[in-house]
Design a protein around this motif. Structure first.
Motif, PDB file in Angstrom:
ATOM      1  N   THR A   1       0.841  -1.191   0.000  1.00  0.00           N
ATOM      2  CA  THR A   1       0.000   0.000   0.000  1.00  0.00           C
ATOM      3  C   THR A   1       0.872   1.234   0.000  1.00  0.00           C
ATOM      4  N   ARG A   2       0.351   2.304  -0.593  1.00  0.00           N
ATOM      5  CA  ARG A   2       1.104   3.562  -0.636  1.00  0.00           C
ATOM      6  C   ARG A   2       0.920   4.313   0.670  1.00  0.00           C
ATOM      7  N   LEU A   3       1.933   5.037   1.050  1.00  0.00           N
ATOM      8  CA  LEU A   3       1.829   5.869   2.236  1.00  0.00           C
ATOM      9  C   LEU A   3       0.913   7.039   1.939  1.00  0.00           C
ATOM     10  N   ALA A   4       0.017   7.305   2.832  1.00  0.00           N
ATOM     11  CA  ALA A   4      -0.919   8.412   2.649  1.00  0.00           C
ATOM     12  C   ALA A   4      -0.265   9.701   3.135  1.00  0.00           C
ATOM     13  N   VAL A   5      -0.584  10.777   2.480  1.00  0.00           N
ATOM     14  CA  VAL A   5      -0.098  12.083   2.918  1.00  0.00           C
ATOM     15  C   VAL A   5      -1.011  12.544   4.024  1.00  0.00           C
ATOM     16  N   ARG A   6      -0.431  12.780   5.172  1.00  0.00           N
ATOM     17  CA  ARG A   6      -1.243  13.184   6.311  1.00  0.00           C
ATOM     18  C   ARG A   6      -1.324  14.693   6.385  1.00  0.00           C
ATOM     19  N   ARG A   7      -2.492  15.160   6.697  1.00  0.00           N
ATOM     20  CA  ARG A   7      -2.691  16.601   6.851  1.00  0.00           C
ATOM     21  C   ARG A   7      -2.368  17.006   8.284  1.00  0.00           C
TER      22      ARG A   7
END
Length: 137
Positions: free
Chosen positions: A89-95
């Protein structure tokens, strides 16, 4: 190579040529003034070719970046043992998380002026559209 002949790139190429020729011309002009006895022009005679070199550097860097194409996709997270998916899975960009601030409580009874000022600031915070002159206290 077709990417470098779009209208935007043609404008960049023309701007680069005009700036370099202009800067080198100004350098030559300052060199002739310096040879005529103006000592300050020696600095400008060196400065203008440096500007021309900087323009060429930025233009070349932009050309290389355009020819490389889009950047590679971001990092991919490794699958864990508990994960049942076959693909990583790709790392999600966290806000960033916005934290609401609470007013710090402290000993207000020691200084009456500080207590009154804190009451005034609390009133301003509770009434965001109000002007300081509207304070009833």
């Amino acid at each position: 190579m077709k990417r470098l002949w779009t209208p935007a790139w043609i404008v960049r190429h023309v701007a680069m040529v005009v700036l370099v020729v202009g800067f080198l011309g100004l350098g030559w002009w300052q060199l002739s003034r310096a040879a005529g006895g103006n000592p300050i022009s020696w600095g400008y005679a060196v400065e203008w070719p440096v500007f021309a070199g900087f323009v060429v550097f930025v233009w070349w860097r932009e050309v290389r970046q355009e020819l490389r194409g889009p950047e590679a996709p971001g990092p991919v997270a490794e699958t864990t043992e508990s994960s049942t998916a076959a693909e990583p899975t790709r790392l999600a960009v966290r806000r960033p998380v916005r934290i609401s601030r609470t007013a710090a409580t402290g000993p207000d009874g020691d200084d009456p002026e500080l207590t009154a000022y804190n009451r005034y600031l609390r009133w301003l915070t509770d009434n965001p559209g109000a002007r300081p002159g509207d304070y009833p206290g």
